[in-house]
Design an enzyme around this catalytic site. Structure first.
Site, PDB file in Angstrom:
ATOM      1  N   ASP A  68       0.683 -35.785  60.684  1.00  0.00           N
ATOM      2  CA  ASP A  68       1.090 -37.040  60.444  1.00  0.00           C
ATOM      3  C   ASP A  68       0.410 -37.876  61.120  1.00  0.00           C
ATOM      4  O   ASP A  68       0.482 -38.562  62.702  1.00  0.00           O
ATOM      5  CB  ASP A  68       2.157 -37.382  60.164  1.00  0.00           C
ATOM      6  CG  ASP A  68       2.796 -38.663  59.306  1.00  0.00           C
ATOM      7  OD1 ASP A  68       1.848 -39.914  59.150  1.00  0.00           O
ATOM      8  OD2 ASP A  68       3.843 -39.124  59.582  1.00  0.00           O
ATOM      9  N   LYS A  81      -1.978 -48.864  57.221  1.00  0.00           N
ATOM     10  CA  LYS A  81      -1.941 -49.350  58.812  1.00  0.00           C
ATOM     11  C   LYS A  81      -3.579 -49.489  58.959  1.00  0.00           C
ATOM     12  O   LYS A  81      -3.607 -51.286  59.649  1.00  0.00           O
ATOM     13  CB  LYS A  81      -1.389 -48.342  59.722  1.00  0.00           C
ATOM     14  CG  LYS A  81       0.632 -47.918  59.795  1.00  0.00           C
ATOM     15  CD  LYS A  81       1.105 -47.178  59.700  1.00  0.00           C
ATOM     16  CE  LYS A  81       2.026 -46.616  59.541  1.00  0.00           C
ATOM     17  NZ  LYS A  81       3.601 -47.978  59.036  1.00  0.00           N
ATOM     18  N   TRP A 141       9.803 -40.202  62.277  1.00  0.00           N
ATOM     19  CA  TRP A 141       8.948 -39.973  61.247  1.00  0.00           C
ATOM     20  C   TRP A 141       9.082 -38.230  60.954  1.00  0.00           C
ATOM     21  O   TRP A 141       8.863 -38.102  60.368  1.00  0.00           O
ATOM     22  CB  TRP A 141       7.479 -40.575  60.929  1.00  0.00           C
ATOM     23  CG  TRP A 141       7.891 -41.741  60.961  1.00  0.00           C
ATOM     24  CD1 TRP A 141       7.630 -42.873  61.664  1.00  0.00           C
ATOM     25  CD2 TRP A 141       8.039 -42.652  59.614  1.00  0.00           C
ATOM     26  NE1 TRP A 141       8.086 -44.286  60.607  1.00  0.00           N
ATOM     27  CE2 TRP A 141       8.470 -44.396  60.033  1.00  0.00           C
ATOM     28  CE3 TRP A 141       9.380 -41.968  58.420  1.00  0.00           C
ATOM     29  CZ2 TRP A 141       8.678 -45.217  58.560  1.00  0.00           C
ATOM     30  CZ3 TRP A 141       9.127 -42.994  57.470  1.00  0.00           C
ATOM     31  CH2 TRP A 141       9.339 -43.820  57.872  1.00  0.00           C
TER      32      TRP A 141
HETATM   33  N1  PMP Z   1       4.490 -41.252  59.395  1.00  0.00           N
HETATM   34  C1  PMP Z   1       4.551 -42.327  59.949  1.00  0.00           C
HETATM   35  C2  PMP Z   1       4.153 -42.507  61.138  1.00  0.00           C
HETATM   36  C3  PMP Z   1       5.126 -43.481  59.766  1.00  0.00           C
HETATM   37  O1  PMP Z   1       4.460 -44.527  60.472  1.00  0.00           O
HETATM   38  C4  PMP Z   1       5.223 -44.242  58.245  1.00  0.00           C
HETATM   39  C5  PMP Z   1       5.507 -45.938  57.863  1.00  0.00           C
HETATM   40  N2  PMP Z   1       5.644 -45.975  59.060  1.00  0.00           N
HETATM   41  C6  PMP Z   1       5.404 -42.940  57.225  1.00  0.00           C
HETATM   42  C7  PMP Z   1       5.385 -41.694  57.866  1.00  0.00           C
HETATM   43  C8  PMP Z   1       5.858 -42.897  56.056  1.00  0.00           C
HETATM   44  O2  PMP Z   1       5.323 -43.520  55.601  1.00  0.00           O
HETATM   45  P1  PMP Z   1       4.877 -43.913  53.840  1.00  0.00           P
HETATM   46  O3  PMP Z   1       5.836 -45.261  53.777  1.00  0.00           O
HETATM   47  O4  PMP Z   1       3.593 -44.370  53.361  1.00  0.00           O
HETATM   48  O5  PMP Z   1       5.838 -43.033  53.516  1.00  0.00           O
END
Ligand code: PMP
Length: 362
Positions: free
Chosen positions: A174, A198, A105
């Protein structure tokens, strides 16, 4: 409740059962309005009260008093949109964003900054398959960086920062997979963002906490909807928000407050994580994939001796009403996501199942 599966999904994920009962009951008539929150106007007094309560709950949980200097935005587009909005608003070619890359991510977040020509990689854990976070002093903040970006919890590799680093430039976090899982040192934060799905509520709401002095820096030509200032000026009503998601999030925040706030939730999360890692560490059959110093209290990643056994484990767990234990497709193995709302009984059930499975197959 006993007939519901134990839900170890990585997100969207388990929600507190008592909140689900509460919102079920409020579905047709929310807060005595005679209508569902889904039928309210987002500019109505009813919705305004819900939104204000979410805001005050959030700041109360974070321990922020009056004049704290942050804005709370409830946007859409997920954390993925924030990967783009952060550099669009704050970085320039001369003053790039500096990224500590601790997993897939953060790599994606850096990728968005790179598309704009204003990303800098301060560190990467790719060489160790992201099993480890950098130690203090392992990474260097670039001189003149407009911000430093970290992913506080790495959902796929199961690592989590212990405390936030001190940085020269504003710290952008994030926090998608560990927001409000324990106290947060807000003194260190410039921006914290997270998809709600989450730890906070249903998918479709994105929380952005932004320090006021970072609002208004977007260059001319930035589309209005991608400029933080637009949302701040419009008091978070620039366009139609996910009203139902925000309402549900408010119920989850109230539930966290009832549990004793962020200290209370941290104790609950630590107990769950200790129980699960205790089982993994005490066995030669299961092997944790994250470095013990870096491991996550939210996503517990582990392997079994063979991939066939992992398949069997996940299948039999499903038969025993435990779902979501498959590791992310990019890394394989097993992963138990044990977010705020996962009841301690679900972890106990998993630990017993793991012991049984080892006895039968070890
Ligand atoms: N950052 C992290 C740490 C994640 O776990 C996730 C999704 N699993 C995301 C970003 C992406 O998130 P979204 O699907 O809400 O765009």
């Amino acid at each position: 409740m006993s007939s519901r599966p134990h839900n170890f999904n990585a997100g969207p994920a388990v929600l507190p059962f008592e909140v689900m009962e509460e919102v079920r009951d409020a579905l047709l008539d929310t807060n005595g309005s005679g209508l569902s929150v889904m039928e309210w106007s987002h500019r109505s007094g009813d919705y305004d009260a819900v939104r204000k309560e979410v805001e005050s709950s959030f700041f109360r949980l974070l321990g922020l008093g009056a004049d704290h200097g942050f804005k709370l935005l409830l946007l859409q587009g997920g954390a993925s949109l924030q990967f783009a909005m952060v550099p669009m608003n704050l970085a320039t070619v001369d003053r790039p964003g500096s990224y500590v890359v601790t997993g897939s991510w953060s790599k994606k977040a850096l990728g968005e900054a790179n598309r704009l020509g204003c990303g800098h990689e301060a560190w990467t854990g790719a060489g160790t398959n992201f099993a480890k976070l950098p130690a203090h002093g392992d990474w260097e903040e670039r001189d003149g960086a407009s911000y430093v970006h970290i992913t506080t919890n790495n959902t796929i590799s199961g690592t989590q920062w212990r405390g936030l680093p001190q940085t020269q430039a504003p710290l952008v976090c994030d926090m998608s997979s560990d927001i409000l899982s324990g106290p947060i040192d807000m003194d260190r934060i410039g921006i914290a963002y997270a998809g709600a799905q989450k730890n906070l509520g249903p998918a479709g709401v994105t929380v952005v906490l932004i320090r006021e002095d970072l609002v208004g820096a977007a260059p001319d030509g930035t589309p209005a909807i991608l400029d933080y200032q637009t949302h701040v000026k419009a008091d978070a009503l620039y366009n139609t928000p996910n009203t139902y998601g925000v309402y549900l999030m408010g119920r989850v925040l109230a539930w966290i407050e009832r549990l004793g706030g962020l200290e209370g939730i941290r104790r609950r999360n630590e107990d769950k994580a200790d129980a699960l890692y205790g089982e993994i560490d005490g066995s030669d059959f299961y092997r944790g994939t994250a470095d013990p110093e870096s491991r996550s209290m939210m996503n517990v990643c582990f392997r079994l001796p063979t991939e066939d056994l992992e398949k069997q484990f996940i299948g039999e767990a499903k038969d025993a009403s435990m779902i979501g234990l498959k590791g992310h497709r990019s890394v394989g193995g097993c992963r138990a996501s044990i977010y705020n709302a996962l009841p301690p009984e679900s972890v106990q059930a998993l630990v017993s199942f793991m012991q049984e499975f080892e006895r039968a197959n070890g």
